[in-house]
Scaffold this motif. Sequence first.
Motif, PDB file in Angstrom:
ATOM      1  N   SER A 248       0.831  -1.214   0.000  1.00 61.24           N
ATOM      2  CA  SER A 248       0.000   0.000   0.000  1.00 61.24           C
ATOM      3  C   SER A 248       0.861   1.257   0.000  1.00 61.24           C
ATOM      4  CB  SER A 248      -0.917   0.013   1.222  1.00 61.24           C
ATOM      5  OG  SER A 248      -1.838  -1.039   1.181  1.00 61.24           O
ATOM      6  N   ARG A 249       1.918   1.244   0.798  1.00 63.24           N
ATOM      7  CA  ARG A 249       2.798   2.407   0.863  1.00 63.24           C
ATOM      8  C   ARG A 249       3.559   2.600  -0.442  1.00 63.24           C
ATOM      9  NH1 ARG A 249       6.898   4.195   5.743  1.00 63.24           N
ATOM     10  NH2 ARG A 249       7.820   5.968   4.666  1.00 63.24           N
ATOM     11  N   ARG A 252       1.200   4.106  -2.943  1.00 67.94           N
ATOM     12  CA  ARG A 252       0.929   5.510  -2.637  1.00 67.94           C
ATOM     13  C   ARG A 252       2.101   6.401  -3.035  1.00 67.94           C
ATOM     14  NH1 ARG A 252      -0.448   4.719   2.062  1.00 67.94           N
ATOM     15  NH2 ARG A 252       1.450   5.237   3.221  1.00 67.94           N
ATOM     16  N   GLU A 253       3.308   5.951  -2.716  1.00 62.16           N
ATOM     17  CA  GLU A 253       4.492   6.738  -3.067  1.00 62.16           C
ATOM     18  C   GLU A 253       4.670   6.836  -4.581  1.00 62.16           C
ATOM     19  OE1 GLU A 253       7.660   4.787  -1.037  1.00 62.16           O
ATOM     20  OE2 GLU A 253       7.229   5.725   0.904  1.00 62.16           O
ATOM     21  N   THR A 256       2.206   9.351  -6.193  1.00 60.53           N
ATOM     22  CA  THR A 256       2.313  10.763  -5.796  1.00 60.53           C
ATOM     23  C   THR A 256       3.713  11.324  -6.062  1.00 60.53           C
ATOM     24  OG1 THR A 256       2.862  10.072  -3.521  1.00 60.53           O
ATOM     25  CG2 THR A 256       0.547  10.541  -4.003  1.00 60.53           C
ATOM     26  N   LYS A 262       0.326  11.513 -10.553  1.00 57.12           N
ATOM     27  CA  LYS A 262      -0.878  11.976  -9.857  1.00 57.12           C
ATOM     28  C   LYS A 262      -2.068  12.024 -10.800  1.00 57.12           C
ATOM     29  CE  LYS A 262       1.494  14.691  -6.293  1.00 57.12           C
ATOM     30  NZ  LYS A 262       1.757  16.058  -5.773  1.00 57.12           N
ATOM     31  N   ALA A 265      -3.222   8.560 -11.306  1.00 57.36           N
ATOM     32  CA  ALA A 265      -3.951   8.100 -10.127  1.00 57.36           C
ATOM     33  C   ALA A 265      -5.377   8.618 -10.118  1.00 57.36           C
ATOM     34  CB  ALA A 265      -3.225   8.545  -8.869  1.00 57.36           C
ATOM     35  N   SER A 269      -8.850   6.274 -10.074  1.00 54.80           N
ATOM     36  CA  SER A 269      -9.268   6.424  -8.670  1.00 54.80           C
ATOM     37  C   SER A 269     -10.224   5.332  -8.200  1.00 54.80           C
ATOM     38  CB  SER A 269      -9.894   7.804  -8.447  1.00 54.80           C
ATOM     39  OG  SER A 269     -11.016   7.975  -9.304  1.00 54.80           O
ATOM     40  N   LEU A 272      -8.311   2.143  -7.685  1.00 54.37           N
ATOM     41  CA  LEU A 272      -7.396   2.276  -6.547  1.00 54.37           C
ATOM     42  C   LEU A 272      -8.143   2.186  -5.220  1.00 54.37           C
ATOM     43  CD1 LEU A 272      -5.040   5.083  -7.878  1.00 54.37           C
ATOM     44  CD2 LEU A 272      -4.453   2.682  -7.533  1.00 54.37           C
ATOM     45  N   ARG A 273      -9.359   2.718  -5.189  1.00 50.63           N
ATOM     46  CA  ARG A 273     -10.171   2.620  -3.966  1.00 50.63           C
ATOM     47  C   ARG A 273     -10.505   1.159  -3.668  1.00 50.63           C
ATOM     48  NH1 ARG A 273     -12.596   7.487  -5.760  1.00 50.63           N
ATOM     49  NH2 ARG A 273     -14.238   6.324  -6.852  1.00 50.63           N
ATOM     50  N   LYS A 276      -7.380  -0.489  -2.347  1.00 50.79           N
ATOM     51  CA  LYS A 276      -7.135  -0.079  -0.966  1.00 50.79           C
ATOM     52  C   LYS A 276      -7.994  -0.879   0.000  1.00 50.79           C
ATOM     53  CE  LYS A 276      -7.222   3.936   2.125  1.00 50.79           C
ATOM     54  NZ  LYS A 276      -7.538   5.383   2.246  1.00 50.79           N
TER      55      LYS A 276
END
Length: 345
Positions: A248-249, A252-253, A256, A262, A265, A269, A272-273, A276
């Motif tokens: 997950s990290r 995210r990195e 972003t 971005k 992403a 979205s 990605l939700r 998550k």
Amino acid sequence: MSSITLSIDAMGGDAAPEVVMEGLELFCRNRSDVHFLLHGQQERMAPLVQAHKLTGQCSLIDHPDVVSMSAKPSSALRKGKTTSMWGMIDSVKQGDAAAGVSAGNTGALMAMAMMSLRKMSGVHRPAMTALWPTLKGRSVVLDVGANLDADADQLVEFAVMGESYARAVFGIERPTVGLLNIGAEDEKGRDAVKFAGEIMRTRDIGVDFKGYVEGNDISMGVVDVIVTDGFTGNVALKTAEGTARLVSRYIREALTSSLLSKAGAALASSGLRELKTKLNPSSVNGGVLLGLNGVIVKSHGGTDAEGYATAVKLAADLANSHYMEEVSSGLKRVSQLGIAPETVE
């Protein structure tokens, strides 16, 4: 749907009682048929119950003492009936609640539950379960921490209890069972694992045994129930949770790190939700202490409100099921066979 009463250890957990109340509020947004017996320190519970608008669904039961997360089981037992954890368990024992939930000290919870509720007939040691996300849905893994070691008899009992539990939770008529090992070959593994495998292959214990599975098979959903000892199961569980957070990290990195990523992403979205949600350990929080004369759900001590709500939902679902009867029937069947590892040739 008829009303259910659940017993809650409001003081158990790293961030109790705040997270407990937040979790109950989340749960109550979808369920109004559950009443809670909240065990804990009255002066801390009362304002939180009011703040989270839980007054109509809760009865507060005052207990002056709390089992710390670092307490040894023997120390917790000496405090006994003055603790919120004992009170939660006792409500289940007395029949005042259909199931109990605690995010408190695992060792203390197991010791108190065994002393108060006692083991079901035919059980050497209770086992703790985990619901594991897989490519095919979810699977049951046990034991994940209640017993550091397990002999062949206990592993067979775990298989019977886990199979009955999976039937109740997943609604599968005949769940498949695998024994966690370091390889699929018959000659591999510790003696206890080989003995248990031989018993399940050659004796009619009433489970659909598929043989040995390896660690990488768990998340693939090869079988519905994975049986192992508590040491191995706990290491596997914590490793999987840590890996989920790591992935997950990393994602995210990566998403972003620049304006272009971005933008990508934003376009992805919705997907990605969903990702998550699947990687969030809170979505599968809650382990059941199988083999006791009562339903006790253990939440992770460090869970968030969403995770606590998940554990409460599991307790409510089990309270509406027949899994206790299923487990009892399975254990009786095994007992009648007179199975013991030393009798296996």
